[in-house]
Motif scaffolding. Sequence first.
Motif, PDB file in Angstrom:
ATOM      1  N   ILE A   6     -22.099   3.699  -0.584  1.00 18.42           N
ATOM      2  CA  ILE A   6     -22.567   2.651  -1.600  1.00 18.42           C
ATOM      3  C   ILE A   6     -21.610   1.371  -1.156  1.00 18.42           C
ATOM      4  CG2 ILE A   6     -22.320   2.210  -3.947  1.00 18.42           C
ATOM      5  CD1 ILE A   6     -22.663   5.198  -4.491  1.00 18.42           C
ATOM      6  N   LEU A   7     -22.265   0.135  -1.389  1.00 22.60           N
ATOM      7  CA  LEU A   7     -21.565  -0.945  -1.025  1.00 22.60           C
ATOM      8  C   LEU A   7     -21.307  -1.658  -2.481  1.00 22.60           C
ATOM      9  CD1 LEU A   7     -20.289  -3.198   0.486  1.00 22.60           C
ATOM     10  CD2 LEU A   7     -22.926  -4.262   0.869  1.00 22.60           C
ATOM     11  N   VAL A   8     -20.170  -1.915  -3.012  1.00 18.71           N
ATOM     12  CA  VAL A   8     -19.696  -2.538  -4.121  1.00 18.71           C
ATOM     13  C   VAL A   8     -19.532  -3.983  -3.791  1.00 18.71           C
ATOM     14  CG1 VAL A   8     -18.322  -2.531  -6.219  1.00 18.71           C
ATOM     15  CG2 VAL A   8     -19.006  -0.423  -5.155  1.00 18.71           C
ATOM     16  N   ILE A   9     -20.038  -5.005  -4.398  1.00 21.99           N
ATOM     17  CA  ILE A   9     -19.904  -6.253  -4.248  1.00 21.99           C
ATOM     18  C   ILE A   9     -19.564  -6.879  -5.682  1.00 21.99           C
ATOM     19  CG2 ILE A   9     -20.477  -8.496  -3.500  1.00 21.99           C
ATOM     20  CD1 ILE A   9     -23.119  -6.916  -1.985  1.00 21.99           C
ATOM     21  N   ASP A  10     -18.301  -7.304  -5.927  1.00 22.48           N
ATOM     22  CA  ASP A  10     -17.708  -7.832  -6.917  1.00 22.48           C
ATOM     23  C   ASP A  10     -16.354  -8.719  -6.842  1.00 22.48           C
ATOM     24  OD1 ASP A  10     -16.578  -8.404  -9.741  1.00 22.48           O
ATOM     25  OD2 ASP A  10     -17.705  -6.568 -10.515  1.00 22.48           O
ATOM     26  N   THR A  17     -12.006  -1.630  -7.701  1.00 17.50           N
ATOM     27  CA  THR A  17     -11.246  -0.495  -7.356  1.00 17.50           C
ATOM     28  C   THR A  17     -11.333   0.460  -8.314  1.00 17.50           C
ATOM     29  OG1 THR A  17      -9.365  -2.027  -6.618  1.00 17.50           O
ATOM     30  CG2 THR A  17      -8.539   0.209  -7.506  1.00 17.50           C
ATOM     31  N   LEU A  18     -11.854   0.378  -9.631  1.00 17.21           N
ATOM     32  CA  LEU A  18     -12.495   1.082 -10.416  1.00 17.21           C
ATOM     33  C   LEU A  18     -13.470   2.025  -9.990  1.00 17.21           C
ATOM     34  CD1 LEU A  18     -11.950   2.710 -13.438  1.00 17.21           C
ATOM     35  CD2 LEU A  18     -13.401   0.400 -14.236  1.00 17.21           C
ATOM     36  N   LEU A  19     -14.603   1.096  -9.750  1.00 18.65           N
ATOM     37  CA  LEU A  19     -15.752   1.688  -9.160  1.00 18.65           C
ATOM     38  C   LEU A  19     -15.438   2.953  -7.882  1.00 18.65           C
ATOM     39  CD1 LEU A  19     -18.267  -1.368  -9.622  1.00 18.65           C
ATOM     40  CD2 LEU A  19     -18.452   0.866 -10.922  1.00 18.65           C
ATOM     41  N   GLN A  20     -14.399   2.168  -7.110  1.00 16.35           N
ATOM     42  CA  GLN A  20     -14.573   3.002  -5.899  1.00 16.35           C
ATOM     43  C   GLN A  20     -13.921   4.467  -6.336  1.00 16.35           C
ATOM     44  OE1 GLN A  20     -11.206   1.609  -3.383  1.00 16.35           O
ATOM     45  NE2 GLN A  20     -12.009   2.538  -1.673  1.00 16.35           N
ATOM     46  N   GLY A  21     -12.961   4.348  -7.151  1.00 17.01           N
ATOM     47  CA  GLY A  21     -12.285   5.649  -7.617  1.00 17.01           C
ATOM     48  C   GLY A  21     -13.261   6.492  -8.230  1.00 17.01           C
ATOM     49  N   ILE A  22     -14.269   6.008  -9.144  1.00 23.46           N
ATOM     50  CA  ILE A  22     -15.302   6.843  -9.754  1.00 23.46           C
ATOM     51  C   ILE A  22     -16.172   7.248  -8.778  1.00 23.46           C
ATOM     52  CG2 ILE A  22     -16.999   6.614 -11.180  1.00 23.46           C
ATOM     53  CD1 ILE A  22     -15.579   4.600 -13.072  1.00 23.46           C
ATOM     54  N   LEU A  23     -16.625   6.391  -7.837  1.00 22.94           N
ATOM     55  CA  LEU A  23     -17.728   7.059  -6.981  1.00 22.94           C
ATOM     56  C   LEU A  23     -17.064   7.785  -5.988  1.00 22.94           C
ATOM     57  CD1 LEU A  23     -19.409   3.546  -6.766  1.00 22.94           C
ATOM     58  CD2 LEU A  23     -20.350   5.518  -7.689  1.00 22.94           C
ATOM     59  N   GLU A  24     -15.735   7.648  -5.249  1.00 28.26           N
ATOM     60  CA  GLU A  24     -15.427   8.496  -4.551  1.00 28.26           C
ATOM     61  C   GLU A  24     -14.922   9.927  -5.198  1.00 28.26           C
ATOM     62  OE1 GLU A  24     -11.856   6.647  -2.786  1.00 28.26           O
ATOM     63  OE2 GLU A  24     -13.285   5.490  -1.293  1.00 28.26           O
ATOM     64  N   TYR A  28     -19.126  10.102  -3.165  1.00 25.28           N
ATOM     65  CA  TYR A  28     -19.771   9.219  -2.420  1.00 25.28           C
ATOM     66  C   TYR A  28     -18.622   8.252  -1.692  1.00 25.28           C
ATOM     67  CZ  TYR A  28     -23.685   9.661  -5.674  1.00 25.28           C
ATOM     68  OH  TYR A  28     -24.472  10.207  -6.416  1.00 25.28           O
ATOM     69  N   GLU A  29     -19.259   7.927  -0.308  1.00 29.11           N
ATOM     70  CA  GLU A  29     -18.350   6.782   0.532  1.00 29.11           C
ATOM     71  C   GLU A  29     -18.621   5.685   0.054  1.00 29.11           C
ATOM     72  OE1 GLU A  29     -18.633   5.203   4.891  1.00 29.11           O
ATOM     73  OE2 GLU A  29     -19.206   7.299   4.752  1.00 29.11           O
ATOM     74  N   VAL A  30     -17.585   4.710  -0.329  1.00 22.81           N
ATOM     75  CA  VAL A  30     -17.508   3.598  -1.086  1.00 22.81           C
ATOM     76  C   VAL A  30     -16.955   2.337   0.145  1.00 22.81           C
ATOM     77  CG1 VAL A  30     -16.829   2.187  -3.038  1.00 22.81           C
ATOM     78  CG2 VAL A  30     -17.277   4.666  -3.160  1.00 22.81           C
ATOM     79  N   ARG A  31     -17.838   1.312   0.268  1.00 25.64           N
ATOM     80  CA  ARG A  31     -17.129   0.158   0.874  1.00 25.64           C
ATOM     81  C   ARG A  31     -17.146  -1.165  -0.230  1.00 25.64           C
ATOM     82  NH1 ARG A  31     -17.075  -1.108   6.475  1.00 25.64           N
ATOM     83  NH2 ARG A  31     -15.871  -3.075   6.612  1.00 25.64           N
ATOM     84  N   MET A  32     -16.282  -1.862  -0.187  1.00 29.56           N
ATOM     85  CA  MET A  32     -15.953  -2.912  -1.186  1.00 29.56           C
ATOM     86  C   MET A  32     -16.188  -4.268  -0.493  1.00 29.56           C
ATOM     87  SD  MET A  32     -13.216  -1.134  -3.661  1.00 29.56           S
ATOM     88  CE  MET A  32     -11.718  -1.338  -2.162  1.00 29.56           C
ATOM     89  N   ALA A  33     -16.610  -5.106  -1.129  1.00 33.58           N
ATOM     90  CA  ALA A  33     -16.755  -6.612  -0.866  1.00 33.58           C
ATOM     91  C   ALA A  33     -16.553  -7.500  -2.096  1.00 33.58           C
ATOM     92  CB  ALA A  33     -17.925  -6.774  -0.055  1.00 33.58           C
TER      93      ALA A  33
END
Length: 123
Positions: A6-10, A17-24, A28-33
């Motif tokens: 999942i790519l999170v763009i915000d 960081t919140l979405l990364q924690g929830i999704l991991e 899920y594998e999370v990449r942030m931008a």
Amino acid sequence: MGKQRILVIDDDETVTTLLQGILEWAGYEVRMACNAAEANRYLWEGAQPALIILDVMMPFLSGEKVAEIYRANEATRDIPILYVSGKPEAELQALVERTGAGGYLHKPFAAAKVVAAVQGLLG
């Protein structure tokens, strides 16, 4: 089979960081931008994500414009998009319908709603 990406763009690091924690936590594998340019580097250099979670209100290039660009590109047009925003829900629903996104999360959001929305889009 590996974890779905999942790519999170915000532009708000607290949200990413919140979405990364929830999704991991949900497996899920999370990449942030933090903006579209950073997201583009990930999209064109790495494996395509199964889902993009996209903030609606970002500086320079709005989430709606980013979604339009991704929908116009053959490589990214079929990746589901889930918007996140604090805008009124009626505006978000209209945006989803206008851009063909898979849905939206209204800020602030609960972890259970995030996981349910993602699972609903990814199966």
